[in-house]
Scaffold this active site. Structure first.
Site, mmCIF file in Angstrom:
data_model
loop_
_atom_site.group_PDB
_atom_site.id
_atom_site.type_symbol
_atom_site.label_atom_id
_atom_site.label_comp_id
_atom_site.label_asym_id
_atom_site.label_seq_id
_atom_site.Cartn_x
_atom_site.Cartn_y
_atom_site.Cartn_z
ATOM 1 C CG ASP A 1 -1.993 1.039 1.198
ATOM 2 O OD1 ASP A 1 -2.913 0.976 0.368
ATOM 3 O OD2 ASP A 1 -1.884 1.965 2.032
ATOM 4 C CG ASP B 1 -7.075 -4.252 -2.437
ATOM 5 O OD1 ASP B 1 -7.978 -3.444 -2.171
ATOM 6 O OD2 ASP B 1 -5.867 -3.978 -2.320
ATOM 7 N N GLY C 1 -8.099 -10.060 0.962
ATOM 8 C CA GLY C 1 -8.352 -8.671 0.657
ATOM 9 C C GLY C 1 -7.079 -7.844 0.644
ATOM 10 C CG HIS C 2 -5.644 -3.124 1.036
ATOM 11 N ND1 HIS C 2 -5.079 -2.750 -0.165
ATOM 12 C CD2 HIS C 2 -5.082 -2.320 1.978
ATOM 13 C CE1 HIS C 2 -4.229 -1.755 0.035
ATOM 14 N NE2 HIS C 2 -4.210 -1.481 1.315
ATOM 15 C CG PHE C 3 -4.550 -4.756 5.682
ATOM 16 C CD1 PHE C 3 -3.358 -4.303 6.227
ATOM 17 C CD2 PHE C 3 -5.521 -3.813 5.339
ATOM 18 C CE1 PHE C 3 -3.127 -2.945 6.437
ATOM 19 C CE2 PHE C 3 -5.298 -2.459 5.536
ATOM 20 C CZ PHE C 3 -4.095 -2.025 6.095
#
Length: 316
Positions: free
Chosen positions: A134, A267, A293-295
């Site tokens: 990120d 994500d 997902g994103h994490f």
């Protein structure tokens, strides 16, 4: 070679089949016994960082995302530390590092990268592998380009460097970039409790694996006095990252560093096209799309650790 690395390589060699569900992975032993928590002053700012493993081993620097801190690597660090020297700093304005007011510290990605570059110089990290997640992408790419000879290998986890990787939410953020005074609600939404939780949980098929303390603590940090201004400035400055994508891509094409791309395919912010795009400039890169997902580390830390150990064993 570290005496444990042959065992790691043998374990990690099974990962491709494990990811496909053909076998069960043999996981490395987790131990937090060597993790230390430190603080130094760099660029006039107190920088907090986690450190683990022996300095005699190759260094791996973990660069965190928004709105997290080096805490996001708590489960990963012990899996790497038996074999590598692991460093995970908090940027100014994040985690346990100082958050000076914008009147005394310029909250731009250029400045964060400058501070992180000086941090690595201060703790004498001359060669390392970078893990970018990120915000760790724009900070990390700047740090790498400032001293390219420091880079050994590159590990990218939902750290976008391509226009096609920006999900639908970025349309509203682009409007904010064009006229920030006319779209204050974009910052409010970006920093809201709902958004903070959904950065972790949106798209996951295993919500029960997510610790709600994670986003509760992140939102508490975002709610501190001064944080709205700090994070609003960085969100506005993110436009410079998108403008820098062509330069980063050109550098990747010219340098061709060994690269491992790990992507949570669910994500909604940095979509899978961003992961696949790395192959255009790094045709020999490894790209793994995980059901997360994103994490990704929230639910796939074992798979990520094995992918990293296998990759690092082969390229260092």
């Amino acid at each position: 070679m570290h005496p444990g690395r042959t065992v790691v390589a043998e374990r990690a060699a099974r990962l491709a089949d494990a990811v496909d569900g053909k076998v069960s992975p043999v996981l490395p032993v987790s131990s937090s016994g060597t993790t230390t928590y430190k603080r130094i002053t760099v660029d006039g700012v107190g920088i907090f960082y986690r450190e683990a493993g022996s300095r005699d081993e190759p260094a791996v620097v973990l660069m965190h995302g928004f709105p997290s801190s080096s805490r996001q690597f708590d489960a990963l660090i012990p899996l790497l530390a038996p074999y590598f020297h692991v460093i995970a700093p908090d940027y100014p304005g994040f985690g346990q590092s100082d958050d000076p007011p914008p009147s005394s510290y310029e909250y731009t990605f250029d400045r964060l990268a400058q501070t992180m570059h000086r941090f690595l110089e201060e703790i004498r990290i001359d060669r390392c592998s970078f893990y970018l997640h990120d915000y760790g992408g724009p900070v990390g790419f700047r740090v790498i380009l400032a001293q390219p000879e420091r880079l050994e290998t590159l590990i990218i986890q939902n750290a976008n460097a391509y226009e096609q990787g920006l999900g639908a939410k970025w349309e509203a953020i682009r409007e904010f970039w064009n006229a920030p005074a006319e779209h204050p609600g974009v910052v409010d939404e970006f920093l809201s409790r709902e958004s903070t939780e959904q950065r972790h949980t949106l798209g996951t098929s295993h919500p029960e694996r997510y610790n709600p303390d994670t986003w509760t603590e992140e939102f508490a940090h975002l709610s501190k006095p001064g944080q709205r201004e700090i994070q609003g400035l960085l969100l506005y400055d993110y436009r410079t990252n998108v403008a820098s994508y062509p330069a980063w891509q050109a550098w990747l094409r010219g340098r061709l560093p060994p690269a491992l791309v790990i992507w949570g395919k669910n994500d909604p912010s940095f979509i899978t096209q961003g992961a696949q795009a790395y192959r255009h400039d790094l045709p020999d890169s490894e790209v793994h799309l995980l059901d997360a997902g994103h994490f990704v580390l929230d639910e796939k830390v074992d798979e990520v650790a094995l992918l990293m150990l296998s990759f690092l064993e082969r390229h260092l």
